[in-house]
Design an enzyme around this catalytic site. Structure first.
Site, PDB file in Angstrom:
ATOM      1  N   CYS A   7     -29.780  26.372  -1.646  1.00 47.72           N
ATOM      2  CA  CYS A   7     -29.812  26.225  -0.196  1.00 47.72           C
ATOM      3  C   CYS A   7     -28.399  26.195   0.371  1.00 47.72           C
ATOM      4  O   CYS A   7     -27.419  26.212  -0.364  1.00 47.72           O
ATOM      5  CB  CYS A   7     -30.541  24.937   0.164  1.00 47.72           C
ATOM      6  SG  CYS A   7     -29.723  23.461  -0.487  1.00 47.72           S
TER       7      CYS A   7
ATOM      8  N   ALA B 190     -26.218  23.534  -0.974  1.00 48.46           N
ATOM      9  CA  ALA B 190     -25.711  23.863  -2.315  1.00 48.46           C
ATOM     10  C   ALA B 190     -24.492  24.772  -2.208  1.00 48.46           C
ATOM     11  O   ALA B 190     -23.517  24.612  -2.956  1.00 48.46           O
ATOM     12  CB  ALA B 190     -26.804  24.525  -3.148  1.00 48.46           C
TER      13      ALA B 190
ATOM     14  N   ARG C 223     -21.711  22.021 -11.727  1.00 50.75           N
ATOM     15  CA  ARG C 223     -21.225  23.393 -11.552  1.00 50.75           C
ATOM     16  C   ARG C 223     -20.081  23.744 -12.482  1.00 50.75           C
ATOM     17  O   ARG C 223     -19.753  24.891 -12.658  1.00 50.75           O
ATOM     18  CB  ARG C 223     -20.795  23.637 -10.101  1.00 50.75           C
ATOM     19  CG  ARG C 223     -20.419  25.099  -9.873  1.00 50.75           C
ATOM     20  CD  ARG C 223     -20.363  25.455  -8.425  1.00 50.75           C
ATOM     21  NE  ARG C 223     -19.911  26.807  -8.227  1.00 50.75           N
ATOM     22  CZ  ARG C 223     -18.789  27.146  -7.605  1.00 50.75           C
ATOM     23  NH1 ARG C 223     -17.994  26.214  -7.105  1.00 50.75           N
ATOM     24  NH2 ARG C 223     -18.464  28.406  -7.449  1.00 50.75           N
TER      25      ARG C 223
ATOM     26  N   HIS D  57     -21.983  28.944   2.323  1.00 50.80           N
ATOM     27  CA  HIS D  57     -20.615  29.430   2.136  1.00 50.80           C
ATOM     28  C   HIS D  57     -20.001  29.756   3.497  1.00 50.80           C
ATOM     29  O   HIS D  57     -18.873  29.377   3.799  1.00 50.80           O
ATOM     30  CB  HIS D  57     -20.587  30.709   1.288  1.00 50.80           C
ATOM     31  CG  HIS D  57     -21.308  30.605  -0.011  1.00 50.80           C
ATOM     32  ND1 HIS D  57     -21.987  31.662  -0.564  1.00 50.80           N
ATOM     33  CD2 HIS D  57     -21.467  29.573  -0.877  1.00 50.80           C
ATOM     34  CE1 HIS D  57     -22.532  31.290  -1.712  1.00 50.80           C
ATOM     35  NE2 HIS D  57     -22.237  30.024  -1.917  1.00 50.80           N
TER      36      HIS D  57
END
Lengths: 476, 489
Positions: free
Chosen positions: A62, A65, A96, A194
């Site tokens: 999402c 994230a 990550r 992003h």
């Protein structure tokens, strides 16, 4: 010159796609059709950046994230607050592999900070709590250079105003506090997270710091390098060896001040185009900083990339780059000589995010392997345009592939290796197909740069040629 | 020059090394600990996740069951990854991918489309539905949505669609487990109660437990007893399936028919009262036979109680084989006591596991010293205190409810212990304190195979004790000077 794979034609790929879609209800099938296609060699062969069809087992994440995990999280000297209930921050805590320098809890904050929303915060709003916790973060972590506030779903839904709280607290505490409205329900995937994060860097960070030393002609920034498994600790020294001063890395092992002063560099070198092209474009428009997209996977692409980069600079850099290539080429050839005999002709399927479904294709080819299918979780058209020329003719390209389709394709193509994520890993291993997690380098790395290639080659060899695979079928 | 924050442009600065060193030392002090414990709003490194994660675990425990997240797809990806990393196994689950328009119009369309697609693609026998934040906040009416879905034919009328509200802003994963399990049992047993019928079986509810070895151990124990059973929410095959070249999407789980018939059981034991509270409250008024809620059988005394309860419920003596097992566990306890006696431990985790750690340590003469639960209740505190009060080794133990692992770090740095027991997230504190962390809880992301090593029962005593004592011995071997490096330990 397009690459070909024996037995793969436009027709065979289309037939495989049609077969995989047979089972879908009509509406879903209609929606999936444009996302799967044989590679045409140019242009975007598939549609992308569309909503996931409900109920299909997608690998997507999402917006939160994308913001927490990808863009903001790796900045090591900031406190990143997951604002909302406990889960989102918990699941994205240390998962990550964006490695960081510094001392945890002192000047490096790879931790899980959350406002841990309770029912009363939903009912009465969480702004007050936010104000208090920002003060607490500042008091307990005095060396934090800034704080990001990353909204989870409830924050946007209940109408909290984190932007005003952040603004007021930033003044009061005299540190940058960045509100990021990256609620998970926004957009269709990580991708919007992003973009939103890039926008908040633009709005709150860039140009708030300046390098004290004068700017030189070789001052560059490395953008879209997240230091997965230590990647930046391979690429940054490589660029330095080529004569550049890497003034900042976005955002792997990142430092807020340096990111904030990046408007002063002469060139932005971008690796993960998908997650940070936005800020490259902003810096180009606003400060006239050109940017170049490079690929640090495998010796062929590294060599081409370094030469492409040197073209933008003077003879000093060109000479250094040639010297670097001359130094590493034999070392890389030795790696190829060791592994290629064991990997030649092996087939790979990829399904990852960001840049890897195209950037790693040639690294496999350096080892004699062929990529027979590739796709992205959250790409846009410009990613697929960049992918077509890299992929062999008529191989399958898939966007936001469902687990069902992936399984069907793998069953048909019988790859020797699949490179994808943790959610896919064990499914394919149960099928007896060797697998590497290609988001996290499967707890290995780095894979970038000359330092990374030997590790990459070793890992691929290890996965495919592990004797354990010979034991999958029992003799009885 | 100013920017959007209204802050002046500053030079890029590096924090001086002395300043880093000063703060690095400061965070280990009493002064810092006090400041740290004075926090009211910021939670740092909590050792718990949100409700839907637990709901997914329960949903994975049934035959042909496809966990279904009503909410954003990112949530589903997070839960699945957590399961994948812990078990190193597939964790198939779907979501209905709610997005912005769902926030405006509600999630019914998404739910319906998702049910139809998931049913076609993954051919489940049941889809337990649970919610993440978004539908909880906008107030989706799942009862109506599901009724409409069946009327529309998204799935057949008789297809089981249990559903649970599992808001992430309330409780933790153990509560989500409870809510989902309750709903699954309510759905499957509806109309299945038959007057006078008795399956003759024990229904055993495992509680939130992500250790497949424990489930296998329960089954083994009941086999030793020769008692027929239905293990409810049985994840042992789901998350421990063989690698033989064939992927099975639903490799195990409690049979739906057995779960349905559990309402006619001879007796029901619900283990882990903190993760099965609601389920137990419901079933004790609904299920036939006897009903018992008891702690997970960690350590000798709790295992004794568990076995005696089974023996009592079924009128069968505890089998000799288990008696011998007990003897072997006690044999190791006496053999190994010298390596653990008096050692201080910091323990943290889910309530039901914590109770287990504490009683096990006390039995060994070890000291549960810092006891921390990042999502607990007064009742839990009282229950742990009662355990501490019952042993001279419990005198020094202090309980911290609703404190997090950053609090725990302050505790182990200012008031040291010999080791920690918990799950992976405590590894940073353990490293700073230079003490071992024994990974007995959930999740474990950084070691292999531990989810298969049983911790309950007498076998669990052997496993925990061997792990702990051998580590302490290893530390002696690694750190002693040459003169004290001995052949025997």
């Amino acid at each position: 010159m397009s690459k070909k794979i024996d037995g793969i034609t436009k027709e065979s790929t289309q037939e495989m796609i049609d077969n995989a879609l047979e089972i879908y209800p009509d509406k879903a099938k209609k929606k999936r059709v444009p996302h799967l296609a044989p590679n045409e060699g140019e242009g975007a062969c598939v549609k992308s950046n569309r909503k996931t069809i409900p109920g299909v087992m997608s690998a997507r994440g999402c917006a939160y994230a994308g913001a927490k995990g990808v863009v903001w999280g790796p900045i090591r000297d900031m406190v990143h607050v997951s604002h909302g209930p406990v889960g989102c921050g918990y699941y994205s805590w240390g998962t990550r592999r964006n490695l960081m320098s510094g001392i945890n809890g002192v000047n490096q904050f790879a931790m899980q900070f959350t406002s841990d929303f309770q029912e009363k915060d939903i009912v009465y709003g969480g702004d007050k709590k936010l104000k208090t916790l920002l003060q607490e973060a500042k008091d307990l972590f005095p060396l934090a250079k800034g704080i990001s506030v990353l909204s989870e779903c409830p924050v946007g839904l209940i109408g909290d105003d984190i932007n005003s709280v952040a603004k007021a607290s930033a003044k009061e505490l005299d540190i940058p506090i960045i509100p990021c409205n990256c609620e998970g329900f926004r957009g269709v995937s990580q991708s919007l997270g992003h973009h939103i994060s890039n926008d908040t860097i633009r709005d709150y960070i860039i140009e708030t710091r300046e390098f004290p030393e004068p700017i030189g002609p070789y001052d560059i920034a490395l953008i879209g390098e997240y230091n997965i498994g230590g990647d930046a600790w391979s690429t940054k020294p490589l660029l330095e060896e080529c004569g550049f001063n890497v003034k900042s890395v976005w955002t792997g092992d990142g430092e807020m001040d340096k990111i904030a002063a990046t408007h002063q560099v002469k060139l932005n070198v971008i690796h993960c185009y998908r997650s940070m092209n936005y800020m490259c474009k902003v810096m180009e428009e606003k400060y006239g900083i050109p940017w170049i997209e490079l690929n640090f996977f495998g010796p062929t692409k590294i060599r081409n990339s370094l030469r492409k980069l040197a073209e933008l600079f003077d003879d000093n850099i060109k000479e250094k780059v040639e010297a670097v290539i001359a130094k590493y080429d034999p070392l890389m050839q030795a790696v190829i000589d060791e592994y290629k005999p064991r990997l030649d002709g092996k087939k790979v399927m990829l399904y990852v995010g960001g840049l890897r479904p195209r950037h790693t294709v040639n690294a496999y080819e350096d080892l004699g392997m062929a990529v027979v299918g590739s796709g992205y979780e959250f790409a846009h058209g410009d990613d697929y345009e960049r992918t077509s020329p890299e992929m062999p003719e008529a191989t399958v390209i898939y966007d936001d592939i469902t687990e069902y389709e992936f399984e069907q394709f793998a069953d048909t193509l019988k790859p020797d290796l699949i490179g994808s994520g943790i959610k896919e890993k064990y499914l394919f291993q149960k099928m007896g197909i060797p697998f590497r997690q290609m988001h996290s380098w499967d707890y290995s790395g780095p894979y970038h740069g000359y330092l990374g290639f030997p590790t990459f080659a070793r890992d691929v060899d290890m996965a495919i040629n592990s004797p354990t695979w010979n034991l999958v079928k029992s003799p009885f | 020059m100013a920017n959007n924050l209204g802050l002046a442009v500053k030079p890029v600065t590096e924090t001086p090394v002395e300043e880093v060193e000063r703060v690095a030392a400061w965070i280990n002090t009493e002064e810092y600990k006090e400041k740290n414990f004075a926090r009211t709003s910021l939670v740092i490194n909590p050792a718990h996740a949100c409700q839907p994660l637990g709901a997914e675990l329960a949903a994975h425990g049934f035959e042909g069951s496809l966990p279904f997240v009503h909410g954003s797809q990112g949530c589903a990806s997070y839960y699945r990854s957590t399961m994948n990393r812990h078990f190193r196994e597939p964790a198939p689950a779907v979501s209905d991918s709610m997005t912005e328009d769902g926030a405006v119009f509600g999630g019914q369309n998404n739910l319906h489309e998702a049910l139809e697609n998931a049913y076609a693609l993954y051919k489940p026998k049941m889809m337990p539905i649970f919610t993440s934040c978004m539908p909880e906040i906008i107030g989706d009416d799942l009862t109506a949505f599901i009724k409409n879905a069946k009327n529309k034919g998204c799935v057949p009328q008789d297809f089981p669609l249990p559903y649970a509200n599992t808001p992430s802003f309330n409780g933790s994963h153990v509560h989500g487990y409870d809510a989902m399990l309750l709903s699954i049992l309510q759905t499957l047993t509806e109309g299945k109660a038959v007057e006078g019928r008795c399956t003759g079986k024990l229904n055993l509810i495992a509680g939130f437990d992500a250790n497949t070895g424990n489930y296998r151990e329960y089954k083994r124990i009941l086999k030793e007893f020769g008692i027929p059973y239905t293990l409810l929410a049985d994840i042992s095959e789901t998350f421990d399936s063989p690698l033989d070249g064939h992927y099975r999407i639903y490799p195990g789980g409690t049979k739906l028919d057995d779960a349905a018939d559990s309402i006619n059981g001879k007796a029901t034991i619900a283990l882990g009262s903190y993760s099965t509270a609601k389920t137990f409250t419901w079933l004790k008024d609904t299920y036939s036979g006897k009903h018992v809620s008891m702690p997970m059988p960690f350590g000798i005394a709790k295992t004794d109680a568990f076995l005696m309860k089974i023996s009592d419920l079924f009128g069968k003596p505890v089998p000799e084989s288990l008696k011998a097992e007990r003897g072997r566990a006690v044999d190791l306890m006496t053999d190994a006591h010298q390596y653990i006696h008096g050692k201080k431990f910091a323990v943290y985790g889910d309530p039901d596991y914590l109770l287990g750690y504490v009683s096990f340590l006390l039995e060994m003469g070890a000291v549960p010293y810092h006891i921390l639960c990042s999502k607990g209740t007064k009742k839990l505190e009282k229950e742990i205190q009662a355990l501490l009060d019952g042993s001279m080794y419990g005198k020094e133990g202090k309980i911290y409810i609703n404190k997090d692992l950053w609090h725990l770090r302050s505790l182990v740095m200012t008031d040291p212990v010999d080791a920690m027991i918990g799950e992976t997230h405590g590894k940073f504190a353990a490293r700073d304190a230079k003490i071992p962390l024994f990974r007995f809880g959930f999740p474990i992301f950084d070691r292999v195979n531990l989810h298969r090593v049983p911790l309950i029962g007498y076998q669990g005593v052997l496993n925990m004790l061997a792990t702990i004592c051998n580590k302490f011995i290893e530390i002696t071997d690694e750190t002693c000077d040459d003169r004290h490096f001995e052949m025997m330990r």
